[in-house]
Design an enzyme around this catalytic site. Structure first.
Site, PDB file in Angstrom:
ATOM      1  N   LYS A 176      -9.275   1.998  -2.217  1.00  0.00           N
ATOM      2  CA  LYS A 176      -9.611   1.432  -0.910  1.00  0.00           C
ATOM      3  C   LYS A 176     -11.004   1.876  -0.461  1.00  0.00           C
ATOM      4  O   LYS A 176     -11.348   3.060  -0.550  1.00  0.00           O
ATOM      5  CB  LYS A 176      -8.555   1.936   0.088  1.00  0.00           C
ATOM      6  CG  LYS A 176      -8.566   1.316   1.453  1.00  0.00           C
ATOM      7  CD  LYS A 176      -7.349   1.883   2.234  1.00  0.00           C
ATOM      8  CE  LYS A 176      -7.161   1.244   3.589  1.00  0.00           C
ATOM      9  NZ  LYS A 176      -5.926   1.741   4.256  1.00  0.00           N
ATOM     10  N   CYS A 194      -5.588  -3.325   2.527  1.00  0.00           N
ATOM     11  CA  CYS A 194      -5.435  -3.232   3.980  1.00  0.00           C
ATOM     12  C   CYS A 194      -6.744  -3.311   4.778  1.00  0.00           C
ATOM     13  O   CYS A 194      -7.307  -4.370   4.947  1.00  0.00           O
ATOM     14  CB  CYS A 194      -4.652  -1.951   4.317  1.00  0.00           C
ATOM     15  SG  CYS A 194      -3.730  -2.061   5.876  1.00  0.00           S
ATOM     16  N   LYS A 248       1.170  -7.667  17.424  1.00  0.00           N
ATOM     17  CA  LYS A 248       0.389  -7.530  16.193  1.00  0.00           C
ATOM     18  C   LYS A 248       0.375  -8.843  15.423  1.00  0.00           C
ATOM     19  O   LYS A 248      -0.633  -9.181  14.785  1.00  0.00           O
ATOM     20  CB  LYS A 248       0.990  -6.422  15.323  1.00  0.00           C
ATOM     21  CG  LYS A 248       0.229  -6.115  14.031  1.00  0.00           C
ATOM     22  CD  LYS A 248      -0.846  -5.070  14.277  1.00  0.00           C
ATOM     23  CE  LYS A 248      -1.365  -4.442  12.993  1.00  0.00           C
ATOM     24  NZ  LYS A 248      -1.056  -3.034  12.867  1.00  0.00           N
ATOM     25  N   GLU A 289       0.860  -1.180   0.000  1.00  0.00           N
ATOM     26  CA  GLU A 289       0.000   0.000   0.000  1.00  0.00           C
ATOM     27  C   GLU A 289       0.902   1.239   0.000  1.00  0.00           C
ATOM     28  O   GLU A 289       1.826   1.344   0.806  1.00  0.00           O
ATOM     29  CB  GLU A 289      -0.849  -0.028   1.277  1.00  0.00           C
ATOM     30  CG  GLU A 289      -1.832   1.113   1.413  1.00  0.00           C
ATOM     31  CD  GLU A 289      -2.644   1.011   2.712  1.00  0.00           C
ATOM     32  OE1 GLU A 289      -2.269   0.194   3.593  1.00  0.00           O
ATOM     33  OE2 GLU A 289      -3.649   1.736   2.854  1.00  0.00           O
TER      34      GLU A 289
END
Lengths: 582, 582
Positions: free
Chosen positions: A128, A169, A202, A44
């Site tokens: 997006k 994303c 994460k 991205e």
């Protein structure tokens, strides 16, 4: 069923450096093509860097981005790489502003887009849909959401086709988001391009999400992430490809530029009618001869402390490198914070580019002075000593200072010394403050809080100790010198601004303090909610007061400097003037 | 047609001070009821203060807000004011989070709401539809949008009813927003509660908008705004009531708490069926005897310079007062910036609470020293002198400093002095930097840039001079002493850090510099776009480089401190690491 060879390019872009970022993408494309890849998937905003903040509303920036995309396509073609399908993220625009009839305020004019390049031209484009606007993300502020999905019907001449969907994303994270429509379109492969910053743990969230989406849709998911430090953030890479059963087909290592190659066998395209708002574009794949087999490439992630150490090292290295500093300077007190920062800096940019200064006062213990010198010796960094007594005395006398005001002068003279060294020699000045200290204001503004980058500002004190121990263990396990003197880890922490001072004269024990700060700052619980969990009432209220209305802010009349530094997620963004207790 | 008496309460809330804010609302309600008002209209978030930033996601904060609304209703009832219809803004929640399936990130759980209180209870509720997320606003980040409109069918017993619609701030600005549906609902009166910050020339945009909406819908519009400084923002009030022909019926003065009373005669309610998503609630108005006639109350706004001066004064006063500082301290150089800041501070909190320090060096001209003393004399503020030569010399010698590094030590010793005074006496330290200086980095971090509040950080240098001249004229016109010495206005600006230095050794003339900064920073044009307007190429590129990659940042390795201070709109929020020129 069709076989595709994918190359996931985990690149490290610099915001606004379109030509440099394109160089990295062309190099990745060449390696991918040489390895027989059909599709190169970059991250991205890999062409512009991420995050771009309000540059997304600057016409000249958007023009540069707009020009960079066809330029990249033409360059790939000119360099003989035109057959390769290249997917790359960039900001697209300007479009009609999304917002606001009457207001004259600037607003979103761009989209967070992906281009599909082949044969020297843009073959398709996706914008997006879901724009995150929480924590470190402000995308709803700067982007217009897309409203059409994209499926690439890919085939080699005379062979069966595979439908390949493309999203960006947050589109993957959102329940009921575009992924559901991808399922209806019956795509056999889902490409997801990302700029997903590292956070502690994460990896415990992201991989399960990718796996779940793959299983829910019975679709192969190829997830590529950028890598590298950008201001407060660090992107960890960790790109991964998972099949429809949830098995990991390939995984890239964290924190380095990498080209991840994998063969996938998506289901053959079907005649399922396209749902509304889904565009389909035909793409002819390169007519490759059968390429050599690929070795299975699945990175194994190290433990949490090593991941965090690596994140801090890369974030610091890239801040230095991308801002073109030749070197760093920092104060060495012999304490744990400066020791860990010095070790991080040494790992990040090499001992020869790190300048440590010991600045003892009349209150500095001999132990502290020795520990600072020993640290520098172990790390092999530059080391100098500047005693501050003769600089502090004239100020204290002329201004007739006592108490905290006098203590602060010691800290500020130290800050002045490393800033002067920065001014003389061009070093980046590092600030050693940890998250605990920053949260409760246990530092002197313009003193120890001075500097351009604070590597551990999002690391609580207790975790600083853990990292120090881990780094020493890591050295031991490799037969290297332990970088951090044991005394710096084990002695009671002290600011050494008056005789026999320790941090615990003023603060609760750090284990307790960090536990309360985790609840109050990170999880945003209220005071009473924390007390209800069993913490002592007065301690909780004391800590909360330090955070909200901290004495240093009131007394010194200053809000903490905005120091750039690593941030793993964003804590509360609060009003300055705020009276919860009146 | 029904006659309603409205009272618009222009209050000055403090964020989080629910009880103090409620006190102000009850006092306004009493005055309104005594004057025979039917409806009291308070501002957006008047109960909580605004902006609340991420407090909107803190459960304990929302609980406090949630409890404060019925408590206010009960208190009004208990104090004999229960008949009055009170409309007040507050954050409502928590609700189901708006965003994010899988992510564990915190997100919006609250709404930006208005409650209609009467008879000790909440009679109706409205949630803002359009959440601004540009410039200084981040509401989409913290709030969930509403999806239902509200019409109050108000009548006195036995009298014809009037339909009164209620919306919040941005709802009015958006073309095609709720105002269109209000028209369909055939309401005769539109209430708009606002937290609309002052910007230069905002009055040239806001009043025409209110007027246009009133005319478009042929509806009376009552627009109430909060007042007061909150961190970087100042709300100017300027509440206004406009009839369906666009005529101003009443207008409150700016920058002070005020209760604006006006009688309106909305059209009688009709049987028009309600559009979808519009709720109607019946409200019985107080059975007042005919109240005394009201005098027409229409404030006239002063000219732009006076408005700006008043905004700066109120912003500074409220920052001091709301953060409970007893006094302020600042450095006086004899230059224009410190003179204007000292005059603002004197107007804001009184001469007796302002402490000026002159800190001459060997490079300070006798004129500068005299100008500083004369300024203090004219203003009647506290004044002291601290020569810095004996404090600077030991540092320069021990560290062997030259050039900029040595100049910076002078500035940093000065910053250390006023911070020490702040530490000793509890003063808020003021920073004198103007917008031009901040934009191009023409200051020393931790030196003259040190301090807790920067009153003129959003005022360009050329406008600082204009304000100084206006303030002197204003004094002259009232027969008062001109506060600012003429020499401070007329002499060439200089940092006086080396012999015979002037700002224009390093910077373009300020008229030119400010013109370029307006285009580059505020309007976000690119370099080439500015050159295309006729500016010199090299000057534009030089200035843009100062802004983007300013030398002080690179050399000193530090990002500018986040100083709170007045901001009239927000300029570009940019990445730190950014290479537009590579």
């Amino acid at each position: 069923m069709p076989r595709l060879r994918l190359a996931l390019a985990q690149t490290n872009p610099v915001v606004g450096n379109f030509s440099g970022n394109a160089d990295g993408l062309v190099a990745a494309a060449r390696r991918a093509r040489d390895a027989g890849a059909d599709i190169l998937l970059a991250g991205e905003m890999a062409l512009s860097g991420y995050p771009i903040e309000d540059l997304a509303a600057q016409p000249s920036f958007l023009r540069a981005a707009h020009d960079a995309v066809p330029a990249l396509a033409e360059r790939l073609e000119a360099e003989g790489l035109g057959d390769l399908v290249v997917v790359v993220g960039y900001p697209d625009g300007p479009f009609e502003p999304r917002l606001l009839g009457s207001s004259n305020a600037p607003t979103a004019v761009a989209q967070n887009a992906a281009a599909v390049l082949q044969h020297g031209a843009i073959q398709a484009r996706y914008a997006k849909h879901h724009l995150p606007n929480y924590s470190v993300f402000d995308e709803y502020r700067i982007f217009i959401p897309g409203d059409e999905l994209l499926v690439l019907r890919t085939a080699r001449p005379g062979e069966p086709a595979a439908d390949v969907a493309l999203i960006i994303c947050e589109d993957l994270w959102r329940d009921g988001g575009p992924v559901g429509r991808v399922l209806q379109a019956d795509a056999g492969l889902l490409l997801v391009i990302n700029a997903s910053p590292f956070e502690r743990d994460k990896d415990d969230v992201r991989l399960p999400l990718v796996t779940r989406r793959a299983q829910e849709t019975d679709t192969i998911v190829a997830y590529v992430n950028i890598v590298g430090g950008q201001d407060d953030l660090v992107f960890d890479g960790d790109s991964v490809v998972v099949d429809g059963a949830g098995a990991i087909l390939a995984r890239a290592p964290q924190f380095e530029e990498y080209l991840l190659l994998v063969d996938v066998d998506p289901d053959e395209a079907t005649d399922t009618p396209l749902p509304e708002h889904v565009a389909r574009v035909d793409i002819t794949l390169p007519a490759s001869p059968d390429p050599a087999d690929l070795a299975r490439d699945v990175a194994v992630l190290p433990d949490d402390r090593e991941q965090l150490w690596n994140a801090l090292v890369l974030g610091l290295r890239d801040y230095v490198r991308k801002n073109r500093f030749p070197s760093v300077v920092l104060g060495l007190s012999g304490g744990i914070d400066s020791s860990v920062v010095a070790a991080l800096a040494t790992d990040a940019i090499g001992a020869d580019n790190v300048y440590g200064i010991s600045m003892p006062s009349r209150y500095s213990s001999p132990g502290s002075k020795d520990d600072a010198a020993e640290l520098a010796e172990r790390l092999g960094i530059h080391f100098s000593v500047q005693a501050i007594a003769d600089l502090v005395a004239p100020i204290e006398e002329q201004l007739q200072l006592t108490g905290t005001a006098a203590e602060n002068v010691q800290a500020r003279i130290r800050g002045m010394i490393w800033m002067a060294e920065s001014n003389m020699h061009g070093h980046l000045a590092l600030t050693n403050g940890n998250k605990t200290e920053v949260a409760v204001g246990y530092s002197t503004i313009y003193g120890d809080a001075a500097g351009g980058f604070a590597p551990i500002k999002d690391v609580p004190k207790t975790l600083v100790w853990e990292l120090a121990r881990w780094r020493n263990e890591h050295a031991r396990s490799r037969g290297e010198t332990e970088p951090i003197p044991v005394a710096s880890i084990e002695k009671p922490p002290s600011a050494e601004l008056r005789p026999d001072q320790t941090d615990q004269d003023t603060l609760p024990p750090y284990e307790l303090l960090d536990a309360i700060l985790e609840l109050y700052v990170t999880q945003r619980l209220g005071r009473e909610d924390i007390v209800a969990q069993g913490f002592d009432h007065d301690t909780v209220f004391f800590v909360a007061k330090l955070v909200d209305q901290s004495e240093w802010k009131r007394r010194q009349g200053a809000i903490g400097p905005k120091i750039s530094g690593m941030a793993f997620g964003r804590d509360r963004r609060l009003p300055i003037t705020y009276r919860p207790n009146l």
